[in-house]
Write a protein that holds these residues in place. Sequence first.
Motif, PDB file in Angstrom:
ATOM      1  N   GLY A 118     -30.450 -80.818  33.781  1.00 38.72           N
ATOM      2  CA  GLY A 118     -29.507 -80.615  32.703  1.00 38.72           C
ATOM      3  C   GLY A 118     -29.731 -79.226  32.147  1.00 38.72           C
ATOM      4  O   GLY A 118     -30.712 -78.547  32.478  1.00 38.72           O
ATOM      5  N   SER A 119     -28.854 -78.775  31.264  1.00 35.91           N
ATOM      6  CA  SER A 119     -28.989 -77.414  30.743  1.00 35.91           C
ATOM      7  C   SER A 119     -30.290 -77.233  29.990  1.00 35.91           C
ATOM      8  O   SER A 119     -30.866 -76.137  29.974  1.00 35.91           O
ATOM      9  CB  SER A 119     -27.804 -77.072  29.843  1.00 35.91           C
ATOM     10  OG  SER A 119     -27.767 -77.922  28.705  1.00 35.91           O
ATOM     11  N   ASN A 120     -30.791 -78.309  29.352  1.00 35.92           N
ATOM     12  CA  ASN A 120     -32.035 -78.190  28.600  1.00 35.92           C
ATOM     13  C   ASN A 120     -33.276 -78.334  29.468  1.00 35.92           C
ATOM     14  O   ASN A 120     -34.387 -78.514  28.941  1.00 35.92           O
ATOM     15  CB  ASN A 120     -32.072 -79.195  27.453  1.00 35.92           C
ATOM     16  CG  ASN A 120     -31.214 -78.772  26.282  1.00 35.92           C
ATOM     17  OD1 ASN A 120     -30.627 -79.593  25.607  1.00 35.92           O
ATOM     18  ND2 ASN A 120     -31.125 -77.463  26.037  1.00 35.92           N
ATOM     19  N   ASN A 123     -32.431 -73.922  29.542  1.00 39.02           N
ATOM     20  CA  ASN A 123     -32.254 -73.228  28.277  1.00 39.02           C
ATOM     21  C   ASN A 123     -32.819 -74.051  27.129  1.00 39.02           C
ATOM     22  O   ASN A 123     -32.631 -75.270  27.075  1.00 39.02           O
ATOM     23  CB  ASN A 123     -30.765 -72.975  27.994  1.00 39.02           C
ATOM     24  CG  ASN A 123     -30.111 -72.162  29.094  1.00 39.02           C
ATOM     25  OD1 ASN A 123     -30.760 -71.353  29.752  1.00 39.02           O
ATOM     26  ND2 ASN A 123     -28.821 -72.370  29.295  1.00 39.02           N
ATOM     27  N   GLY A 124     -33.483 -73.400  26.198  1.00 42.94           N
ATOM     28  CA  GLY A 124     -34.014 -74.083  25.033  1.00 42.94           C
ATOM     29  C   GLY A 124     -32.914 -74.515  24.085  1.00 42.94           C
ATOM     30  O   GLY A 124     -31.795 -73.978  24.110  1.00 42.94           O
ATOM     31  N   PRO A 125     -33.189 -75.510  23.227  1.00 41.86           N
ATOM     32  CA  PRO A 125     -32.175 -75.999  22.282  1.00 41.86           C
ATOM     33  C   PRO A 125     -31.935 -74.991  21.161  1.00 41.86           C
ATOM     34  O   PRO A 125     -32.743 -74.091  20.922  1.00 41.86           O
ATOM     35  CB  PRO A 125     -32.812 -77.278  21.734  1.00 41.86           C
ATOM     36  CG  PRO A 125     -34.280 -77.006  21.793  1.00 41.86           C
ATOM     37  CD  PRO A 125     -34.487 -76.190  23.048  1.00 41.86           C
ATOM     38  N   SER A 126     -30.803 -75.171  20.477  1.00 39.77           N
ATOM     39  CA  SER A 126     -30.462 -74.311  19.347  1.00 39.77           C
ATOM     40  C   SER A 126     -29.727 -75.143  18.312  1.00 39.77           C
ATOM     41  O   SER A 126     -29.134 -76.177  18.635  1.00 39.77           O
ATOM     42  CB  SER A 126     -29.569 -73.150  19.809  1.00 39.77           C
ATOM     43  OG  SER A 126     -28.356 -73.640  20.353  1.00 39.77           O
ATOM     44  N   HIS A 142     -24.449 -68.590  22.199  1.00 36.24           N
ATOM     45  CA  HIS A 142     -25.601 -67.773  21.855  1.00 36.24           C
ATOM     46  C   HIS A 142     -26.317 -67.378  23.136  1.00 36.24           C
ATOM     47  O   HIS A 142     -26.086 -67.936  24.206  1.00 36.24           O
ATOM     48  CB  HIS A 142     -26.560 -68.555  20.944  1.00 36.24           C
ATOM     49  CG  HIS A 142     -27.132 -69.759  21.618  1.00 36.24           C
ATOM     50  ND1 HIS A 142     -28.353 -69.753  22.255  1.00 36.24           N
ATOM     51  CD2 HIS A 142     -26.640 -71.017  21.795  1.00 36.24           C
ATOM     52  CE1 HIS A 142     -28.600 -70.938  22.775  1.00 36.24           C
ATOM     53  NE2 HIS A 142     -27.585 -71.725  22.519  1.00 36.24           N
ATOM     54  N   GLU A 143     -27.183 -66.403  23.019  1.00 41.08           N
ATOM     55  CA  GLU A 143     -28.014 -66.026  24.148  1.00 41.08           C
ATOM     56  C   GLU A 143     -29.146 -67.049  24.276  1.00 41.08           C
ATOM     57  O   GLU A 143     -29.896 -67.266  23.321  1.00 41.08           O
ATOM     58  CB  GLU A 143     -28.582 -64.619  23.951  1.00 41.08           C
ATOM     59  CG  GLU A 143     -27.536 -63.528  24.120  1.00 41.08           C
ATOM     60  CD  GLU A 143     -26.923 -63.539  25.514  1.00 41.08           C
ATOM     61  OE1 GLU A 143     -27.670 -63.738  26.498  1.00 41.08           O
ATOM     62  OE2 GLU A 143     -25.703 -63.362  25.616  1.00 41.08           O
ATOM     63  N   THR A 149     -38.573 -73.521  33.892  1.00 37.19           N
ATOM     64  CA  THR A 149     -38.008 -74.504  34.809  1.00 37.19           C
ATOM     65  C   THR A 149     -38.826 -74.610  36.088  1.00 37.19           C
ATOM     66  O   THR A 149     -39.027 -75.711  36.626  1.00 37.19           O
ATOM     67  CB  THR A 149     -36.557 -74.133  35.149  1.00 37.19           C
ATOM     68  OG1 THR A 149     -35.820 -73.930  33.944  1.00 37.19           O
ATOM     69  CG2 THR A 149     -35.886 -75.222  35.962  1.00 37.19           C
ATOM     70  N   ASP A 150     -39.313 -73.482  36.589  1.00 38.48           N
ATOM     71  CA  ASP A 150     -40.077 -73.502  37.839  1.00 38.48           C
ATOM     72  C   ASP A 150     -41.351 -74.335  37.696  1.00 38.48           C
ATOM     73  O   ASP A 150     -41.717 -75.082  38.614  1.00 38.48           O
ATOM     74  CB  ASP A 150     -40.436 -72.078  38.261  1.00 38.48           C
ATOM     75  CG  ASP A 150     -39.228 -71.282  38.732  1.00 38.48           C
ATOM     76  OD1 ASP A 150     -38.201 -71.907  39.057  1.00 38.48           O
ATOM     77  OD2 ASP A 150     -39.313 -70.040  38.769  1.00 38.48           O
TER      78      ASP A 150
END
Length: 312
Positions: A118-120, A123-126, A142-143, A149-150
Amino acid sequence: MTPRRTAHPALIALGAVGAAGAAAAVWGIGIERYLFTVRESTASALAPGSAPLRVLHISDAHMAPWQHRKQDWLASLAQLEPDLIVNTGDNLGHRDGLDGIRRAFEPFAGIPGVFVHGSNDVNGPSPRNPLRYFAGPSQRHHEPTFLDTDAMDAFFTDDLGWTDLNNTAVRLTVADDRIDFFGVSDAHRQWDRLEDLPAAIADLGPREDGTSMLGVTHAPYQRVMNRFVELGADAIFGGHTHGGQVCLPGFGALVANCDIPLKQAKGLSTWTQGGRTVPLNVSAGCGHSIYAPVRFACRPEATLLTLTARRD
């Protein structure tokens, strides 16, 4: 004698609404999000003659390192002795979330498993305005903060022995039966590459009688599930929706953050495409964003799904 004044009915009603809202917040934030549960279901999906297969479906842990109750509960699920683990993503909820994931999943080492992102997981949550979900699936504004992930994938594959299904296919032997799997990365972020799956499936070689096929996705978008059925999936696993996370008692999910019908945002149902109908299991997940620590009328869950042989 001074006459007693009574409160205006509107003020009484407003006070009652406020009290009910406060009670709901206390329940959802302080109690229900810790009421972890295992939902058990059975579906006919395997090739005729196959023995039953116990599948532990885990999704949306959104793990932060301090969430010890969730980690302990997830670790205890190994006592269910599943034949297979299906992880439909969004494992990480903090830049140090892998510490909690290791503690939660270490007891699963040696149990066959498959996973997608999944995206999380990337990418970290915001922080987000929850009202925006009523306008449709969320968008990235947002950036992103990138997660490791690796390292997570290496833990899953090297330490646990699970298989990465992001935009690919694999053939595994599970409980003495041969099963084909295919999956995609997060369709919510358009990371799915459905066009890659036919070749990946063909590379597995001929699908012999008695070989079942399972499709795995994080976000259960209709385009993904339609294509999965067309490609021969006998059952589909998805997550992402959190079951609505904050639901209306007696009604269910108010939002799903994708285009799946709300009535199918949680639990076992079916999906039909091109004249074929297959079981669909969408996990309500066991976590939440650290910026939205609430569950209401939607307990955090994992699914123990027993797949049985079809009669056809």
